[in-house]
Design a protein around this motif. Sequence first.
Motif, PDB file in Angstrom:
ATOM      1  N   ALA A  20       0.713  -1.261  -0.199  1.00  0.00           N
ATOM      2  CA  ALA A  20       0.084  -0.088  -0.124  1.00  0.00           C
ATOM      3  C   ALA A  20       0.763   1.254   0.142  1.00  0.00           C
ATOM      4  O   ALA A  20       1.835   1.250   0.512  1.00  0.00           O
ATOM      5  CB  ALA A  20      -0.914   0.021   1.253  1.00  0.00           C
ATOM      6  N   GLY A  21       0.279   2.283  -0.598  1.00  0.00           N
ATOM      7  CA  GLY A  21       0.850   3.437  -0.683  1.00  0.00           C
ATOM      8  C   GLY A  21       0.965   4.271   0.653  1.00  0.00           C
ATOM      9  O   GLY A  21       0.232   3.944   1.484  1.00  0.00           O
ATOM     10  N   PRO A  22       1.775   5.371   0.885  1.00  0.00           N
ATOM     11  CA  PRO A  22       1.586   6.099   2.158  1.00  0.00           C
ATOM     12  C   PRO A  22       0.452   6.626   2.460  1.00  0.00           C
ATOM     13  O   PRO A  22       0.180   7.067   3.713  1.00  0.00           O
ATOM     14  CB  PRO A  22       3.006   7.116   1.914  1.00  0.00           C
ATOM     15  CG  PRO A  22       3.249   7.299   0.392  1.00  0.00           C
ATOM     16  CD  PRO A  22       2.522   5.843  -0.028  1.00  0.00           C
ATOM     17  N   PHE A  23      -0.634   6.909   1.524  1.00  0.00           N
ATOM     18  CA  PHE A  23      -1.905   7.534   1.880  1.00  0.00           C
ATOM     19  C   PHE A  23      -2.942   6.636   1.242  1.00  0.00           C
ATOM     20  O   PHE A  23      -3.996   7.047   0.883  1.00  0.00           O
ATOM     21  CB  PHE A  23      -1.898   9.006   1.216  1.00  0.00           C
ATOM     22  CG  PHE A  23      -1.184  10.006   2.061  1.00  0.00           C
ATOM     23  CD1 PHE A  23      -1.708  10.640   3.061  1.00  0.00           C
ATOM     24  CD2 PHE A  23       0.196  10.240   1.680  1.00  0.00           C
ATOM     25  CE1 PHE A  23      -0.786  11.370   3.863  1.00  0.00           C
ATOM     26  CE2 PHE A  23       0.831  11.162   2.397  1.00  0.00           C
ATOM     27  CZ  PHE A  23       0.417  11.725   3.204  1.00  0.00           C
ATOM     28  N   SER A  24      -2.459   5.555   0.806  1.00  0.00           N
ATOM     29  CA  SER A  24      -3.476   4.478   0.413  1.00  0.00           C
ATOM     30  C   SER A  24      -4.798   4.001   1.487  1.00  0.00           C
ATOM     31  O   SER A  24      -4.693   4.344   2.390  1.00  0.00           O
ATOM     32  CB  SER A  24      -2.874   3.260  -0.188  1.00  0.00           C
ATOM     33  OG  SER A  24      -2.129   3.032  -1.270  1.00  0.00           O
ATOM     34  N   ASP A  25      -6.019   4.035   0.684  1.00  0.00           N
ATOM     35  CA  ASP A  25      -7.189   3.521   1.604  1.00  0.00           C
ATOM     36  C   ASP A  25      -6.803   2.169   2.133  1.00  0.00           C
ATOM     37  O   ASP A  25      -5.813   1.481   1.950  1.00  0.00           O
ATOM     38  CB  ASP A  25      -8.235   3.111   0.621  1.00  0.00           C
ATOM     39  CG  ASP A  25      -8.674   4.278  -0.275  1.00  0.00           C
ATOM     40  OD1 ASP A  25      -7.985   5.335  -0.019  1.00  0.00           O
ATOM     41  OD2 ASP A  25      -9.816   4.112  -1.030  1.00  0.00           O
ATOM     42  N   LEU A  60     -11.545   4.425   4.156  1.00  0.00           N
ATOM     43  CA  LEU A  60     -11.561   3.022   4.618  1.00  0.00           C
ATOM     44  C   LEU A  60     -12.478   2.261   3.347  1.00  0.00           C
ATOM     45  O   LEU A  60     -13.513   2.909   2.935  1.00  0.00           O
ATOM     46  CB  LEU A  60     -12.408   2.777   5.815  1.00  0.00           C
ATOM     47  CG  LEU A  60     -12.799   1.478   6.452  1.00  0.00           C
ATOM     48  CD1 LEU A  60     -11.598   0.828   6.811  1.00  0.00           C
ATOM     49  CD2 LEU A  60     -13.705   1.722   7.677  1.00  0.00           C
ATOM     50  N   ASP A  61     -12.069   1.253   3.081  1.00  0.00           N
ATOM     51  CA  ASP A  61     -12.543   0.267   2.060  1.00  0.00           C
ATOM     52  C   ASP A  61     -13.239  -0.704   2.874  1.00  0.00           C
ATOM     53  O   ASP A  61     -12.176  -1.684   3.050  1.00  0.00           O
ATOM     54  CB  ASP A  61     -12.109   0.205   0.863  1.00  0.00           C
ATOM     55  CG  ASP A  61     -12.703  -0.442  -0.155  1.00  0.00           C
ATOM     56  OD1 ASP A  61     -13.832  -0.910  -0.110  1.00  0.00           O
ATOM     57  OD2 ASP A  61     -12.513  -0.515  -1.433  1.00  0.00           O
ATOM     58  N   TYR A  62     -14.379  -1.240   3.170  1.00  0.00           N
ATOM     59  CA  TYR A  62     -14.619  -2.259   4.086  1.00  0.00           C
ATOM     60  C   TYR A  62     -15.532  -3.015   3.721  1.00  0.00           C
ATOM     61  O   TYR A  62     -16.537  -2.731   2.770  1.00  0.00           O
ATOM     62  CB  TYR A  62     -14.950  -1.481   5.640  1.00  0.00           C
ATOM     63  CG  TYR A  62     -16.341  -0.944   5.495  1.00  0.00           C
ATOM     64  CD1 TYR A  62     -16.238   0.500   4.807  1.00  0.00           C
ATOM     65  CD2 TYR A  62     -17.536  -1.663   5.830  1.00  0.00           C
ATOM     66  CE1 TYR A  62     -17.806   0.829   4.575  1.00  0.00           C
ATOM     67  CE2 TYR A  62     -18.799  -1.158   5.565  1.00  0.00           C
ATOM     68  CZ  TYR A  62     -18.677   0.084   5.031  1.00  0.00           C
ATOM     69  OH  TYR A  62     -20.175   0.743   5.005  1.00  0.00           O
ATOM     70  N   SER A  63     -15.839  -4.365   4.368  1.00  0.00           N
ATOM     71  CA  SER A  63     -16.787  -5.271   4.165  1.00  0.00           C
ATOM     72  C   SER A  63     -17.097  -6.126   5.458  1.00  0.00           C
ATOM     73  O   SER A  63     -15.900  -6.289   6.213  1.00  0.00           O
ATOM     74  CB  SER A  63     -16.783  -5.997   2.927  1.00  0.00           C
ATOM     75  OG  SER A  63     -15.549  -6.793   2.884  1.00  0.00           O
ATOM     76  N   SER A  64     -18.229  -6.600   5.594  1.00  0.00           N
ATOM     77  CA  SER A  64     -18.289  -7.459   6.557  1.00  0.00           C
ATOM     78  C   SER A  64     -19.111  -8.724   6.109  1.00  0.00           C
ATOM     79  O   SER A  64     -20.296  -8.505   5.712  1.00  0.00           O
ATOM     80  CB  SER A  64     -19.002  -6.712   7.747  1.00  0.00           C
ATOM     81  OG  SER A  64     -19.622  -7.407   8.702  1.00  0.00           O
TER      82      SER A  64
END
Lengths: 112, 597
Positions: B86-91, B126-130
């Motif tokens: 991941a990048g320094p500011f990636s999600d 945030l890119d999330y799932s549950s």
Amino acid sequence: MKLVTAIIQPHRVDEVRAALEAAGVKGVTVSEAAGYGRQKGHTEVYRGAEYTVDLVPKTRLEVLVDDADAATVTEAIVSAAQTGKIGDGKVWVVPVDDVARVRTGEHGADAL
Amino acid sequence: MPSRNGQFHEGSDAEVPHPEGVRDLKRLRRDLAETLYREGAPGKHRRRTLSDLVVQALAAHWDEASGGIVEGAALGAVGSLGRGDAGPFSDLDVVLIHDGRTLKSTEVADLAQRLWYPIWDAGLELDYSSRSLTEVRQVASKDLAAASGLLDLRPIAGDKELAKQARALIYQDWRAAARKRLPELLAASRARAERHGELAYLIEPNLKESRGGLRDLVSLTGLSATWLTDRPHGAVDDAGAHVMDVRDAIQMHLGRTQNVLGRHIGEEVAEAMGFGDPDDLLASLAEAGREIAYALDMTERGARRSLERSGVGSRAFLARRRARAPRHTVVAEGLIDVDGELALAPGHDAAKDALLPLRAAATAATTGLTITPTLLETLQRCPDLPVPWPPEAREYLRELLRGSAHLIAVWEAIDLAGLVVRALPEWEGVRNRPQRSPIHRFTVDRHMVESVVLAAKARRYEVDHDLLRLTLLVHDIGKRPGATDHSVDGAALIPGIAARMGLEEGIAADMELLVRQHLTLADLATTADPDDPETVERLLVAVDGRLDLLDTLRALTECDAKAAGPKAWTQWREQLVQTLYVKARAVLIEKGGPTGG
């Protein structure tokens, strides 16, 4: 304010741009156009066969100016675009209610 | 809703936990990134270290939010965070997985709230799932993007065995559905290319979505996860790392998530990456993008062939396999066709065959066979062509350029293998060179190859088509850094190129003239009065008063403009060019001047 629109020969664009700059015009919109006037196109011969060119390539210029400058700008375009031949084009002037500069939101003469 | 000690209760007005684990994560991640940059840490190490920081913070956050749940539910990282790049500011791409039994659905929903809200409150994207284990499999089977992300699932906290089990099941399902997945994966790649263009040729490339970008790199892993084929390593991994380094530099400069290298930040990003000129940075990205795109194509081909051969368990396919042994057909000296791929014939000594690279390229272009990576490696060990080239070499080059349907693919392959620059050292100056004119859609080198392809559509012109193609191949060779007039600079290079190739003097002279004058017809047609005899005379002087060169220049003008892009060859422009050309032609015919050199 006025919108000056000119349809001219493509090869006169550089001369007209120079004339407009000399007349103090700061910006102009240039686009490709095609059409015909009284000459109704012309006939070309290529490899022995004749074909008719119905729509002749032209260049369209559009300039927004103050009311007071419209005549000067029109004259500058006519002088620079003129070759004296058929197909030199047309210039017309129409009134404009308002102009807005998108970047600053200025209106009217301030946006020119 | 879970309380701070991990007990759950009903209701929506529950206490929101103090987000100790992620509260300062945004600042900590930025500070660590700045430190790592200051210290000159290599990109891979930097990304891994930043990802580890995020994972540790999320693990601490899990303990707070869940009260230390270790059974029945787990937090996992997916996507770039899961891969550790991941990048320094990636999600933050995360998934909450539960087994569907241990926790009630309301408890899962409460846990999710206690996990996600503090992350949002901390200002992180945030890119999330549950999902339950079953839902994870269902989603992965239907949603390609979700499936690709889940392949990188990395357990963070909670029931890590559950996360590992989810990952194993996703891989198992992925492999079982390989026949369905492969076209989906490739269709998605094509759709991205259509929407975002090709990384190699864009002035403002999207490093993630463009063809040859980071998503294609992920697709490579997805393809190899099918177990149908292996993916290449080495050069393509280096290319991927370079694209990620540029993405990170963009993010560091802007202080936020961004994957597009915009013109307005080109200079700053180039400087941060150690490039003196933004064009050099774009050229390096073009090389990387081409490498990734080529690797994806090769891996795709490998997967397809594997499917065709094995049928992954299908009886019909197995029967076909028994019925058809692999084909081995000799297609040229030292070259064989092995089931649609071009390979080295057994016993052929490539180290003694200087003509082999050109012969292989010509054979691939005329037959449509794909050059295998192994053959490409072998071709690099061939000796240099003698100077001047022998007649066979020139004929192979002509054959290669005639193979318009496959020329681009073959050229990409041999150029990435360094074979073009070996045969034509002047190519190095224009390789991957971006063009900032809005009418151009390709880099200088690709533009020239595209123009050669278009020569196939210029058959109506009765000209020497080999001369036309050869000239098109080098017409912009003068567009090197520092060039003032690329037509003149390019023409100056032609005698050297022609002498090396062993071209006849007359052909060399015609090529030099055409390269020098390749813009003359278009320029005169659009800026000078076609009715003025002086305009026609200027054009006739440019082509040395020769009808054959005038016709070739007309064809060249069209191929050049069409290859540049649709804006360069409008009906308007074509008509102006044609009008002047016809007038000049008529004058020449009337004069009865020379028709050929």
